[in-house]
Structures are given as C-alpha cells and as structure tokens.
Design a protein around this motif. Sequence first.
Motif, PDB file in Angstrom:
ATOM      1  N   ASP A  32       0.896  -1.048   0.028  1.00  0.00           N
ATOM      2  CA  ASP A  32       0.096  -0.029  -0.138  1.00  0.00           C
ATOM      3  C   ASP A  32       0.827   1.333  -0.297  1.00  0.00           C
ATOM      4  N   VAL A  33       1.996   1.143   0.567  1.00  0.00           N
ATOM      5  CA  VAL A  33       2.709   2.442   0.833  1.00  0.00           C
ATOM      6  C   VAL A  33       3.431   2.994  -0.626  1.00  0.00           C
ATOM      7  N   SER A  34       3.678   1.974  -1.440  1.00  0.00           N
ATOM      8  CA  SER A  34       4.187   2.444  -2.702  1.00  0.00           C
ATOM      9  C   SER A  34       3.010   2.876  -3.871  1.00  0.00           C
ATOM     10  N   GLU A  35       1.863   2.288  -3.448  1.00  0.00           N
ATOM     11  CA  GLU A  35       0.782   2.542  -4.310  1.00  0.00           C
ATOM     12  C   GLU A  35       0.053   4.146  -3.999  1.00  0.00           C
ATOM     13  N   LEU A  36       0.238   4.166  -2.737  1.00  0.00           N
ATOM     14  CA  LEU A  36      -0.257   5.615  -2.500  1.00  0.00           C
ATOM     15  C   LEU A  36       0.746   6.735  -2.675  1.00  0.00           C
ATOM     16  N   ALA A  37       1.831   6.545  -2.651  1.00  0.00           N
ATOM     17  CA  ALA A  37       3.007   7.196  -3.236  1.00  0.00           C
ATOM     18  C   ALA A  37       2.887   7.583  -4.707  1.00  0.00           C
TER      19      ALA A  37
END
Length: 56
Positions: A32-37
């Motif tokens: 989720d962190v990379s997708e949100l970034a």
Amino acid sequence: MAALAWLLIPLFAVFGAAIWGSWATRNRTTGDVSELAGYARFREAMEKPPSGSDVV
C-alpha cells in the motif's frame, strides 16, 4: 482400518481449513505504501497547469 480412514477425512479437512483461514486473513498492507505514493505523484501531476507549448 476403514474406520480409521473415515476419522482421518475430517482431520484433513480441519487441517486444510486452518491453512486456508490463515492465508485468507494474512496481512496484505505491504504494497500500500508504494501504491499510495504513486497515486500522490499522479495527483500532483494532474494538478499542475498545462505548460502552454502543447495547448491548441
């Protein structure tokens, strides 16, 4: 011997259900962190005004 086989069938079913249950409830928040970034970069790019060189 047949009775032992009939007792092992539910045992294997419980074992399979336990494996499936642990797999279904696993923590899937690692990506989720990379997708949100990436989504934040996309929003920033869409909020920028056009450069003017490609405006018709």
